[in-house]
Motif scaffolding. Sequence first.
Motif, PDB file in Angstrom:
ATOM      1  N   ARG A 191       0.402   9.166   4.690  1.00 43.69           N
ATOM      2  CA  ARG A 191       0.007   7.663   4.750  1.00 43.69           C
ATOM      3  C   ARG A 191      -1.025   7.066   3.649  1.00 43.69           C
ATOM      4  NH1 ARG A 191       1.680   5.959   9.491  1.00 43.69           N
ATOM      5  NH2 ARG A 191       2.154   7.405  11.158  1.00 43.69           N
ATOM      6  N   TYR A 192      -1.230   5.752   3.600  1.00 42.38           N
ATOM      7  CA  TYR A 192      -2.150   5.549   2.865  1.00 42.38           C
ATOM      8  C   TYR A 192      -3.641   5.665   3.205  1.00 42.38           C
ATOM      9  CZ  TYR A 192      -2.333   1.134   5.887  1.00 42.38           C
ATOM     10  OH  TYR A 192      -2.293   0.444   7.059  1.00 42.38           O
ATOM     11  N   HIS A 239       6.137   7.589   1.111  1.00 44.57           N
ATOM     12  CA  HIS A 239       7.050   7.703   2.165  1.00 44.57           C
ATOM     13  C   HIS A 239       7.695   8.963   2.545  1.00 44.57           C
ATOM     14  CE1 HIS A 239       7.775   2.948   3.185  1.00 44.57           C
ATOM     15  NE2 HIS A 239       6.579   3.584   3.096  1.00 44.57           N
ATOM     16  N   LEU A 297       0.688  -1.263  -0.115  1.00 47.94           N
ATOM     17  CA  LEU A 297       0.110   0.034   0.045  1.00 47.94           C
ATOM     18  C   LEU A 297       0.740   1.310  -0.029  1.00 47.94           C
ATOM     19  CD1 LEU A 297      -2.501  -1.397   2.640  1.00 47.94           C
ATOM     20  CD2 LEU A 297      -2.497  -1.690   0.158  1.00 47.94           C
ATOM     21  N   GLN A 298       2.109   1.065  -0.493  1.00 50.34           N
ATOM     22  CA  GLN A 298       3.031   2.424  -0.284  1.00 50.34           C
ATOM     23  C   GLN A 298       3.593   2.659  -1.410  1.00 50.34           C
ATOM     24  OE1 GLN A 298       3.462   2.936   3.125  1.00 50.34           O
ATOM     25  NE2 GLN A 298       2.372   0.981   3.591  1.00 50.34           N
TER      26      GLN A 298
END
Lengths: 264, 264, 291, 291
Positions: free
Chosen positions: D242-243, D238, D29-30
């Motif tokens: 955040r997601y 990053h 998820l990043q």
Amino acid sequence: MSAPGDGATATWSPAELMAVELARRLRNDDVAVMGTASALPQVACALARATHAPDLWYVAGGTCGVNPHLGPAVPSCCDEDLLRADTALPLTDVVLLEGRGDVFSVFFAGGLQIDAHGNCNLVSVGDWARPALRGPGTVGLPFLALVGRVLIYTMSHNPRTFVERVDFLGGPGFFDGPESFARSGVPGGGPVAVVTPLCTMDFDPATLRMRLQSVHPGVEVTEVVAATGFELAESGAVPVTAAPSDEELSIVRRLDSGGLLKGR
Amino acid sequence: MSAPGDGATATWSPAELMAVELARRLRNDDVAVMGTASALPQVACALARATHAPDLWYVAGGTCGVNPHLGPAVPSCCDEDLLRADTALPLTDVVLLEGRGDVFSVFFAGGLQIDAHGNCNLVSVGDWARPALRGPGTVGLPFLALVGRVLIYTMSHNPRTFVERVDFLGGPGFFDGPESFARSGVPGGGPVAVVTPLCTMDFDPATLRMRLQSVHPGVEVTEVVAATGFELAESGAVPVTAAPSDEELSIVRRLDSGGLLKGR
Amino acid sequence: MDKVVALDEAVARLVPDGVGLLAVGGMHLQNNPMALVREVVRQNRRVARLLTSPCGALNADLLIAAGLVGEIATSYVGFEHLGLAPAFRRAVESGSLRVLECDEAYITHGLTAGAGGLPFVALPAGLEVSDVWKANPESYRLVEDPFTGRQVLAARPLAPDVALVHAAMADAAGNAVLAGAHFVDRAMVLAAKTVVLQVERVVPTDEVSRNPVGTTIPGFLVHGVVEAPGGCHPTASHGQYRYDENHLRTYLARAATPEGAHGYLEELVTGTTEPGYARAVGLRAGAGDAP
Amino acid sequence: MDKVVALDEAVARLVPDGVGLLAVGGMHLQNNPMALVREVVRQNRRVARLLTSPCGALNADLLIAAGLVGEIATSYVGFEHLGLAPAFRRAVESGSLRVLECDEAYITHGLTAGAGGLPFVALPAGLEVSDVWKANPESYRLVEDPFTGRQVLAARPLAPDVALVHAAMADAAGNAVLAGAHFVDRAMVLAAKTVVLQVERVVPTDEVSRNPVGTTIPGFLVHGVVEAPGGCHPTASHGQYRYDENHLRTYLARAATPEGAHGYLEELVTGTTEPGYARAVGLRAGAGDAP
């Protein structure tokens, strides 16, 4: 100092002229990589970027600083100063990319021996198993077979360095000429120029043997012939290498403020 | 919440007990690695470090933070929070080291299917070419064949997950038993424990089939048997899993201040 | 677990006499782990096979000068713009040192293969035309590419039994920071079975952890940490001090003869300690000229 | 040379319709390069073969939901703790998407082989026991180890024709900084023939150069730089945000049916622009919750 055998007074050193000659052979779309003891190609690339090739990229060997800021050029390719640069890659990544073949378009090379077909040798003189002279080793020279254009330079223009055939093939050039080069099927384009304190040479398209392209100011063709351990290919009338322009020389001196080239 | 079918009131969640059970199986000299959705093994490793295994190392999957500081544990193995850690490795280096076999001693694993011999499958249920259920994929599970000890955990203890034989062998366990495991010649030691919300299982040394090691407080053996899609190896009288100590539970709650395990 | 260990104990305990494959980190005149290398000489540890980075320098030449090296796997041993490596050259020309001739691609990718437990590494097409692999049939072989059917060059993994590597700093658990260029030091650490780090400073963990991504080494790969401020001298320590060109030239001059090399070793290595060496070469502990 | 290019022009010029092998960066998820992925959907670029990192997520599922992907080489497509990938699952179960089943070792080492021009990569002993390679004979073969004579698993290099990768920042020449975890994004950049970077900010070169070692990518590997603040949404970026779990759950719910997926795409991708998307999802340009 003066160029060897120079009657007139030269206002630049042979190494400074060599850096200019190498820079003149770099293109705006080149990505160049250099190895050990690379002050001269560092200056050549930075000069090219400051003049006709502003978009050229160059990677300084061991540290792998990319477009180092040369404050000033340094003798060791692993010097931390070369990390004052736009970016840097781990050496392991640069060695990977050298294998891709399509990333680096120019590789600077040299050797203890450089032969008539532009093959280089840094490993041994005489029989490899029991050499008369053991050199340091081949490092990345085998990658010459993969790169677009190889620019050869050396400060030693003498018959021991310029031999008919290398004793150990560590840095492939044109092998024994057109047939063997074609047969090898290597992806690279081979060497395009050889720059020394006496002259600049290229390769005869028919025989792929080294020939005189120009002699540096104050150098006689006969000197070059005497200093070369093989017969150069015929190249007709040999012009004199264009002296560095005032602009070129002032940029070289700024990049080489430590005077690494000035004294050579 | 209470453990399933629990008459008494449990003061901890099944996931919290599972983290404690996994921690109890870690050693002071272990180097553990975990993959996707790894909050539970993160807490297990950090708990072990806080109690009996202060020198244990653990690497949190995708980000590859080493001994992440868990402020607090996070659900995604790729969450940037896991880089608040003592050190970090590039994922590419961790995947290299997984191939060495002698670096990581513990690998946490799981699957859509886990079979009687501890083989795991995250790829597909039914025929691979036209699956009834397509899972996400095998990621690093093939490395299970190379690692010293595999700790399997799953929140789903039911007959769809616990099957006689996986439909796709993505995470090798003991294959079809002692003969096939020996024949495979894999360097790894295979799975040593399987921890679920109902019980903790290990493997019968003779048949390498899963067997009950302990049932969690409030869980009946018959519940486990009914929830398992294959016949468990005989294991005689089955003790009750030791409840988390007050110390263990307080450490778990501190590491999991986000309550990821508390609610499961 | 405290991995900080005294220099003499580190070599005594972690570098067995006759070590099968010993890797020495650093490249050219930079980051050579010289304190460790000198201690290997003091303890007279024989090295069955030495492995350098793509460009070894004093880290290899000193061990060869001491007569401790049976074979060397390298693609370069020299002193860059300062000259050839005197002991290496003499040993090879006299036939007393066997060279496993390597190229940069093999040393780099071979270490990666060692780190990854890869059975071998297939090298890019075109590298097979050089004489390097023909001179080293033990390390290189031809293999048929199973996808194209073409013959390609393959090489054995490089998995050092022991790696001696310099890092800027480490904590007691062996968590370390590489300053400046990494060369192939990180690959040596990943590939080696035993890793001994020589560091400028032992620091608290939080100093190591400030910027973990891309510059750190986890302690689980490290077996010993030796605090040796100035210990790369006469080579450079990135982030700390430059190489000492005068001392390097002195070494080259003295090591030009076997007697001179012997005298250098007796005076500055076997006949003294690291503190004695630091005094003798006028090293201000833990520093040189800051870069 | 200025490589900064508008999102639509970057895809129009650098991502050919029917691209042979398209790599999408990020993991789980990043750092999914979603602005680029959404634009690929808008321009209806078909992808002959898609390559993910060891763990693909929305970067793959959205392209599959749009019906643009012919084959996928992956070791995982899912939404980690949030659930399975609805479009991927549906496409494979219905037989409309061919999977080249990979494991993490192959995706990682295969990209390294692509970056290095290696003819193939030999994988560690023990990996040959899984069913993965048996399901993917196109990518994996057995080869005889020329040193031991043993049969070992080999795999083809992975050299993407185009890689879409997220970076925190880049300058106009394409010099970029990777923030946080690198996953295999660096390997994709090294291995790809054409690289399109999606960045949070275009910055002056000196901002890129502050700490060059270990975290930067040189511009000579980059062909286009697209400034897309917040462009990883709903995945995390990053160092930036955040997601967005709520949005991801919304996607999973809507994409559970073909009609729902179609509606999601029409409303938030094909029927709007990136600024429109940002407004619709309530994205404050260039930011989310700072981690």
